[in-house]
Design a protein around this motif. Structure first.
Motif, mmCIF file in Angstrom:
data_model
loop_
_atom_site.group_PDB
_atom_site.id
_atom_site.type_symbol
_atom_site.label_atom_id
_atom_site.label_comp_id
_atom_site.label_asym_id
_atom_site.label_seq_id
_atom_site.Cartn_x
_atom_site.Cartn_y
_atom_site.Cartn_z
ATOM 1 N N VAL A 5 0.856 -1.187 0.000
ATOM 2 C CA VAL A 5 0.000 0.000 0.000
ATOM 3 C C VAL A 5 0.889 1.233 0.000
ATOM 4 O O VAL A 5 2.003 1.207 0.519
ATOM 5 C CB VAL A 5 -0.981 0.048 1.200
ATOM 6 N N SER A 6 0.379 2.296 -0.605
ATOM 7 C CA SER A 6 1.144 3.532 -0.673
ATOM 8 C C SER A 6 0.197 4.721 -0.752
ATOM 9 O O SER A 6 -0.823 4.680 -1.444
ATOM 10 C CB SER A 6 2.044 3.539 -1.915
ATOM 11 N N THR A 7 0.584 5.791 -0.062
ATOM 12 C CA THR A 7 -0.195 7.018 -0.144
ATOM 13 C C THR A 7 0.036 7.730 -1.468
ATOM 14 O O THR A 7 -0.705 8.644 -1.804
ATOM 15 C CB THR A 7 0.175 7.976 1.006
ATOM 16 N N GLN A 8 1.039 7.296 -2.216
ATOM 17 C CA GLN A 8 1.333 7.940 -3.499
ATOM 18 C C GLN A 8 0.841 7.125 -4.689
ATOM 19 O O GLN A 8 1.071 7.513 -5.828
ATOM 20 C CB GLN A 8 2.831 8.231 -3.614
ATOM 21 N N ALA A 9 0.144 6.023 -4.445
ATOM 22 C CA ALA A 9 -0.497 5.289 -5.538
ATOM 23 C C ALA A 9 -1.659 6.141 -6.058
ATOM 24 O O ALA A 9 -2.125 7.055 -5.371
ATOM 25 C CB ALA A 9 -1.011 3.941 -5.046
ATOM 26 N N GLN A 10 -2.106 5.860 -7.246
ATOM 27 C CA GLN A 10 -3.259 6.576 -7.794
ATOM 28 C C GLN A 10 -4.482 6.309 -6.922
ATOM 29 O O GLN A 10 -4.712 5.169 -6.511
ATOM 30 C CB GLN A 10 -3.542 6.117 -9.233
ATOM 31 N N GLU A 23 8.197 2.644 4.649
ATOM 32 C CA GLU A 23 8.878 3.924 4.449
ATOM 33 C C GLU A 23 7.935 5.069 4.788
ATOM 34 O O GLU A 23 6.749 5.016 4.468
ATOM 35 C CB GLU A 23 9.325 4.078 2.995
ATOM 36 N N PHE A 24 8.488 6.088 5.415
ATOM 37 C CA PHE A 24 7.767 7.317 5.721
ATOM 38 C C PHE A 24 8.504 8.465 5.050
ATOM 39 O O PHE A 24 9.731 8.555 5.148
ATOM 40 C CB PHE A 24 7.736 7.572 7.234
ATOM 41 N N TYR A 25 7.747 9.317 4.377
ATOM 42 C CA TYR A 25 8.318 10.487 3.700
ATOM 43 C C TYR A 25 7.539 11.710 4.145
ATOM 44 O O TYR A 25 6.317 11.767 4.005
ATOM 45 C CB TYR A 25 8.248 10.285 2.182
ATOM 46 N N LEU A 26 8.259 12.679 4.701
ATOM 47 C CA LEU A 26 7.667 13.935 5.153
ATOM 48 C C LEU A 26 8.261 15.054 4.307
ATOM 49 O O LEU A 26 9.335 15.577 4.622
ATOM 50 C CB LEU A 26 7.978 14.186 6.638
ATOM 51 N N PRO A 27 7.605 15.417 3.194
ATOM 52 C CA PRO A 27 8.151 16.486 2.345
ATOM 53 C C PRO A 27 8.298 17.781 3.132
ATOM 54 O O PRO A 27 7.476 18.102 3.989
ATOM 55 C CB PRO A 27 7.102 16.642 1.235
ATOM 56 N N GLU A 28 9.328 18.509 2.828
ATOM 57 C CA GLU A 28 9.617 19.749 3.552
ATOM 58 C C GLU A 28 8.515 20.789 3.382
ATOM 59 O O GLU A 28 8.194 21.529 4.302
ATOM 60 C CB GLU A 28 10.954 20.321 3.082
ATOM 61 N N ALA A 29 7.905 20.855 2.211
ATOM 62 C CA ALA A 29 6.952 21.917 1.895
ATOM 63 C C ALA A 29 5.531 21.640 2.388
ATOM 64 O O ALA A 29 4.695 22.536 2.350
ATOM 65 C CB ALA A 29 6.934 22.148 0.386
ATOM 66 N N ASP A 30 5.233 20.418 2.832
ATOM 67 C CA ASP A 30 3.861 20.066 3.221
ATOM 68 C C ASP A 30 3.838 19.465 4.617
ATOM 69 O O ASP A 30 4.825 18.912 5.084
ATOM 70 C CB ASP A 30 3.280 19.016 2.254
ATOM 71 N N SER A 31 2.697 19.526 5.257
ATOM 72 C CA SER A 31 2.507 18.864 6.550
ATOM 73 C C SER A 31 1.782 17.541 6.328
ATOM 74 O O SER A 31 0.720 17.281 6.886
ATOM 75 C CB SER A 31 1.711 19.765 7.493
ATOM 76 N N VAL A 32 2.385 16.711 5.506
ATOM 77 C CA VAL A 32 1.789 15.430 5.143
ATOM 78 C C VAL A 32 2.845 14.336 5.312
ATOM 79 O O VAL A 32 4.036 14.566 5.108
ATOM 80 C CB VAL A 32 1.233 15.457 3.702
ATOM 81 N N ILE A 33 2.371 13.168 5.715
ATOM 82 C CA ILE A 33 3.252 12.001 5.820
ATOM 83 C C ILE A 33 2.822 11.016 4.753
ATOM 84 O O ILE A 33 1.682 10.548 4.742
ATOM 85 C CB ILE A 33 3.142 11.329 7.209
ATOM 86 N N HIS A 34 3.734 10.713 3.839
ATOM 87 C CA HIS A 34 3.491 9.681 2.838
ATOM 88 C C HIS A 34 4.089 8.385 3.358
ATOM 89 O O HIS A 34 5.175 8.382 3.949
ATOM 90 C CB HIS A 34 4.125 10.041 1.497
ATOM 91 N N ILE A 35 3.380 7.287 3.144
ATOM 92 C CA ILE A 35 3.810 5.981 3.637
ATOM 93 C C ILE A 35 3.724 4.959 2.520
ATOM 94 O O ILE A 35 2.787 4.972 1.718
ATOM 95 C CB ILE A 35 2.927 5.503 4.810
#
Length: 151
Positions: free
Chosen positions: A47-52, A112-124
């Motif tokens: 699963v991924s928060t960046q999938a379509q 994996e957890f990704y916290l982009p610098e420009a957003d207050s979002v956590i992608h997993i």
């Protein structure tokens, strides 16, 4: 006849554990590339928060957080490590890669957890290394992490 059955069962289990051990190698391409985590494979064990968003087998909602990026990442790391079957493989500000090992068989999943610098979002991204289906384990894991991180 009974000894043959026992021998076959032993051979099956030994073969299974050898297969798991050999297949539990870390996949290539993990990390952040151009602001994206690695795409999920076609199998339903990721699963991924960046999938379509229309990819119901793989998509899961990202987590919105409030507060400091670094503090949020430290919370993620401490909360996940406290579960006991996890270790950090790679980390830097905005990204952390965990290996999560199942208790019974020793399957390893990459989270994996990704916290982009420009957003207050956590992608997993949470994906199994072995097998085709994960019986919803990765989706449930991300749901539990969401519960840990969201007030």
């Amino acid at each position: 006849m009974g000894r043959w059955i026992i021998a076959l069962i032993v051979v099956f289990f030994v073969g299974f554990f050898i297969y798991v051990s050999m297949s539990n190698k870390s996949p290539e391409g993990l990390g952040i590339t151009d602001g994206l985590l690695k795409s999920c494979p076609s199998s339903p064990n990721c699963v991924s928060t960046q999938a379509q968003s229309d990819d119901v087998a793989h998509y899961i909602e990202p987590i919105i957080y409030r507060g400091d990026r670094k503090e949020t990442q430290l919370l993620i790391e401490s909360s996940i490590l406290a579960k006991g079957n996890t270790r950090i493989i790679s980390r830097y500000l905005g990204y952390v890669h965990f290996e999560v090992k199942s208790h019974l068989v020793g399957f390893i999943d990459d989270v994996e957890f990704y916290l982009p610098e420009a957003d207050s979002v956590i992608h997993i991204r949470s994906a199994s290394r072995v097998g085709y289906s994960d019986f919803g384990v990765n989706r449930e894991r991300v749901r539990q992490y969401r519960d840990l991180l969201v007030d």
